[in-house]
Design an enzyme around this catalytic site. Structure first.
Site, PDB file in Angstrom:
ATOM      1  CD  GLU A  89      -4.853   2.592  -6.211  1.00 20.76           C
ATOM      2  OE1 GLU A  89      -5.299   3.740  -6.234  1.00 20.76           O
ATOM      3  OE2 GLU A  89      -4.057   2.208  -5.327  1.00 20.76           O
ATOM      4  CB  SER A 147      -0.845   0.084   1.271  1.00 25.30           C
ATOM      5  OG  SER A 147      -1.561  -1.062   1.479  1.00 25.30           O
ATOM      6  CG  ASN A 193      -4.317   4.364   0.564  1.00 23.33           C
ATOM      7  OD1 ASN A 193      -5.485   4.371   0.924  1.00 23.33           O
ATOM      8  ND2 ASN A 193      -3.557   3.279   0.644  1.00 23.33           N
ATOM      9  CG  HIS A 235      -3.078  -1.006  -3.535  1.00 21.98           C
ATOM     10  ND1 HIS A 235      -3.675   0.200  -3.308  1.00 21.98           N
ATOM     11  CD2 HIS A 235      -2.894  -1.562  -2.311  1.00 21.98           C
ATOM     12  CE1 HIS A 235      -3.838   0.360  -2.004  1.00 21.98           C
ATOM     13  NE2 HIS A 235      -3.374  -0.683  -1.389  1.00 21.98           N
TER      14      HIS A 235
HETATM   15  N1  LIG Z   1      -5.283  -4.830   5.218  1.00 17.19           N
HETATM   16  C1  LIG Z   1      -5.599  -3.958   4.276  1.00 17.19           C
HETATM   17  O1  LIG Z   1      -6.627  -3.266   4.354  1.00 17.19           O
HETATM   18  C2  LIG Z   1      -4.717  -3.797   3.075  1.00 17.19           C
HETATM   19  C3  LIG Z   1      -5.257  -3.218   1.894  1.00 17.19           C
HETATM   20  C4  LIG Z   1      -4.451  -3.131   0.764  1.00 17.19           C
HETATM   21  C5  LIG Z   1      -3.140  -3.575   0.817  1.00 17.19           C
HETATM   22  N2  LIG Z   1      -2.633  -4.101   1.986  1.00 17.19           N
HETATM   23  C6  LIG Z   1      -1.246  -4.571   1.949  1.00 17.19           C
HETATM   24  O2  LIG Z   1      -1.269  -6.003   1.879  1.00 17.19           O
HETATM   25  C7  LIG Z   1      -0.138  -6.553   2.560  1.00 17.19           C
HETATM   26  C8  LIG Z   1      -0.599  -7.542   3.596  1.00 17.19           C
HETATM   27  O3  LIG Z   1      -1.467  -6.899   4.503  1.00 17.19           O
HETATM   28  P1  LIG Z   1      -2.467  -7.714   5.438  1.00 17.19           P
HETATM   29  O4  LIG Z   1      -3.384  -6.721   6.044  1.00 17.19           O
HETATM   30  O5  LIG Z   1      -3.007  -8.893   4.709  1.00 17.19           O
HETATM   31  O6  LIG Z   1      -1.464  -8.238   6.574  1.00 17.19           O
HETATM   32  P2  LIG Z   1      -1.663  -9.452   7.578  1.00 17.19           P
HETATM   33  O7  LIG Z   1      -0.828  -9.118   8.753  1.00 17.19           O
HETATM   34  O8  LIG Z   1      -3.093  -9.778   7.773  1.00 17.19           O
HETATM   35  O9  LIG Z   1      -1.016 -10.674   6.794  1.00 17.19           O
HETATM   36  C9  LIG Z   1       0.324 -10.738   6.476  1.00 17.19           C
HETATM   37  C10 LIG Z   1       0.721 -12.194   6.365  1.00 17.19           C
HETATM   38  O10 LIG Z   1       2.038 -12.211   5.875  1.00 17.19           O
HETATM   39  C11 LIG Z   1       2.696 -13.257   6.527  1.00 17.19           C
HETATM   40  N3  LIG Z   1       4.114 -13.040   6.542  1.00 17.19           N
HETATM   41  C12 LIG Z   1       4.854 -12.302   7.328  1.00 17.19           C
HETATM   42  N4  LIG Z   1       6.155 -12.387   7.056  1.00 17.19           N
HETATM   43  C13 LIG Z   1       6.234 -13.233   6.069  1.00 17.19           C
HETATM   44  C14 LIG Z   1       7.288 -13.735   5.347  1.00 17.19           C
HETATM   45  N5  LIG Z   1       8.558 -13.421   5.611  1.00 17.19           N
HETATM   46  N6  LIG Z   1       7.002 -14.566   4.385  1.00 17.19           N
HETATM   47  C15 LIG Z   1       5.718 -14.869   4.121  1.00 17.19           C
HETATM   48  N7  LIG Z   1       4.682 -14.464   4.799  1.00 17.19           N
HETATM   49  C16 LIG Z   1       4.937 -13.626   5.748  1.00 17.19           C
HETATM   50  C17 LIG Z   1       2.176 -13.275   7.917  1.00 17.19           C
HETATM   51  O11 LIG Z   1       2.435 -14.528   8.518  1.00 17.19           O
HETATM   52  C18 LIG Z   1       0.728 -12.951   7.691  1.00 17.19           C
HETATM   53  O12 LIG Z   1      -0.040 -14.125   7.593  1.00 17.19           O
HETATM   54  C19 LIG Z   1       0.635  -5.351   3.109  1.00 17.19           C
HETATM   55  O13 LIG Z   1       1.625  -5.009   2.183  1.00 17.19           O
HETATM   56  C20 LIG Z   1      -0.422  -4.269   3.196  1.00 17.19           C
HETATM   57  O14 LIG Z   1       0.126  -2.982   3.121  1.00 17.19           O
HETATM   58  C21 LIG Z   1      -3.395  -4.241   3.099  1.00 17.19           C
END
Ligand SMILES: NC(=O)c1ccc[n+]([C@@H]2O[C@H](COP(=O)([O-])OP(=O)(O)OC[C@H]3O[C@@H](n4cnc5c(N)ncnc54)[C@H](O)[C@@H]3O)[C@@H](O)[C@H]2O)c1
Length: 409
Positions: A154, A121, A192, A142
């Site tokens: 995106e 993000s 964003n 995204h």
């Molecule tokens: N949550 C949102 O609203 C949202 C929206 C758009 C984009 N994002 C982006 O998506 C990505 C993930 O966000 P999320 O909210 O799903 O996070 P989350 O914390 O729910 O999930 C992240 C996952 O990644 C895993 N992880 C951590 N380190 C790791 C590694 N070294 N190798 C593999 N897996 C690993 C974790 O175990 C976890 O299950 C981020 O980059 C975030 O910025 C999030």
């Protein structure tokens, strides 16, 4: 051109976004390999996905057979090398540049022909690409939360991302039924960034003692037809998450006054008032979702010059917002013109086309109209006139707009 499900899609990270993207992919007929760091995490994700598909059957959104087929399409693994037969891998792990770089480098080596999409993000796609050594294959995809439901993706082209990677990411998202907008690799991408004034200008209205949170929310909902007012929405998103996004976009854009964080919002977060999840934010929330404003604002009469009154009335009239008090119109026009201004700066800086910015704001945040559609309805001259009148009332020049004529709405 369209594409069909063939090789599995790899998804790295089975958290909120990874599991959601897996659901969207399987639902569209794609085989998925979902990876996370340990068995407990992938088991949890699998259980949650099974429940989600079963719930869709209960709601008559799919048949039992379709649900089973979706579940069968998703396999989980804790061995990254298992993604070596994927021709597109989507990374959705923690938002940490160094951790992402290590994982992208590994997957790039295991799957030498795969397009590597990152769901970041806030990080730069170009920097991630060059740090992992596969700049041409790294592209941003995204998704928005919840990924199976939110229609927007995106697609972000890094400086060295190949046309093939952009095209493949675009076709894939479209094949999953998503609407794609093309974005340059710039802070906050479209949504964003352009949404920031919705929150920030609203917080500044509170800081200025002009209105209370419920009055601002009501004005934006009733005059602007926004689905949720800015304070209700930031309570839902989490004030902490909202502040972190603001800080990240503001810092990466070189600290423009327009996007400066709100001291009042930051102090709310410091006190642990994060919104709905902590029971209190801009509003106090009880178990039954009754809410009352939790920020005490000693409001004062706003002094609005005749010149500003005319600009506001013209703006509202052309926006077809004729109801409401002068205070409502002031709030609505101040916040909306901030959003339009940010969209104009984004166009000027080559972030995306006006059309893609409008699409992104409607589909990524449910705005009733795109900011540039609004500008076109109101008339770009009237928008500039309001911005210039508002700019005379502030000391930080934050309503300064791109020169008239640079953006035609
Ligand atoms: N949550 C949102 O609203 C949202 C929206 C758009 C984009 N994002 C982006 O998506 C990505 C993930 O966000 P999320 O909210 O799903 O996070 P989350 O914390 O729910 O999930 C992240 C996952 O990644 C895993 N992880 C951590 N380190 C790791 C590694 N070294 N190798 C593999 N897996 C690993 C974790 O175990 C976890 O299950 C981020 O980059 C975030 O910025 C999030």
């Amino acid at each position: 051109m369209s594409i069909k499900a063939q090789n599995p899609i790899g998804i790295i990270g089975a958290g909120t976004m990874g599991a959601g993207i897996a659901q969207a992919a399987a639902n569209a007929g794609w085989p998925v390999k979902l990876y996370d760091v340990n068995q407990t995490l992938v088991d949890l994700a699998e259980e949650s996905l099974v429940k989600r598909f079963e719930r869709l059957v209960e709601k008559d959104r799919m048949t039992n057979e379709e649900s089973r087929a979706c579940q069968d399409r998703i396999t989980t693994t804790i061995v990254l090398e298992d993604l070596s037969d994927c021709d597109l891998v989507i990374e959705a792990i923690v938002e940490d540049f160094d951790i992402k770089t290590i994982v992208l480098k590994q997957v790039g080596e295991y799957a030498p022909n795969a397009i590597i999409a990152t769901n970041t993000s806030s990080l730069s796609v170009s920097e991630l690409g060059s740090a992992c050594g596969f700049s041409d294959r790294v592209v941003g995809m995204h998704f928005f939360n919840p990924a199976p439901i939110m229609p927007l993706v995106e697609v972000i082209r890094g400086e060295k991302t190949s046309d093939k990677a952009v095209q493949r990411a675009t076709l894939l998202a479209e094949a999953w039924g998503k609407t794609v907008v093309q974005v340059a690799d710039t802070p906050g991408f479209i949504v964003n960034r352009v949404a920031r004034p919705y929150y920030l200008e609203s917080w500044r209205i509170i800081e200025d003692g002009i209105a209370t949170v419920d009055v601002v929310d009501d004005a934006m909902q009733s005059l602007g037809e926004f689905r949720m007012g800015p304070f209700m929405l930031t309570d839902l998103i989490g004030q902490d998450i909202n502040v972190a996004t603001t800080r990240s976009v503001w810092n990466r854009l070189g600290n423009p006054s327009r996007l400066a964080p709100s001291a009042k919002q930051e102090s709310l977060v410091e006190r642990g008032n994060l919104g709905r999840k902590s029971g209190c934010g801009a509003y106090a929330h009880d178990d039954k979702d009754h809410i009352v404003p939790a920020i005490i604002t000693e409001t004062r009469e706003v002094e609005i010059s005749d010149h500003l009154v005319t600009a506001i009335n013209d703006f509202c009239l052309e926006a077809s917002c004729t109801g409401g008090s002068m205070l409502d119109k002031y709030i609505f026009s101040r916040v909306l013109s901030g959003i339009i201004n940010e969209a104009m700066w984004a166009v000027t800086e080559g972030v995306a086309s006006p059309k893609d910015i409008d699409t992104a704001m409607k589909m990524g945040t449910n705005y009733p109209l795109g900011p540039l559609e609004w500008a076109s309805r109101i008339g770009i001259e009237k928008v500039h006139r309001l911005l210039s009148a508002l700019n005379e009332t502030v000391s930080d020049d934050r309503f300064a707009s791109p020169p008239f004529g640079t953006v035609s709405a």
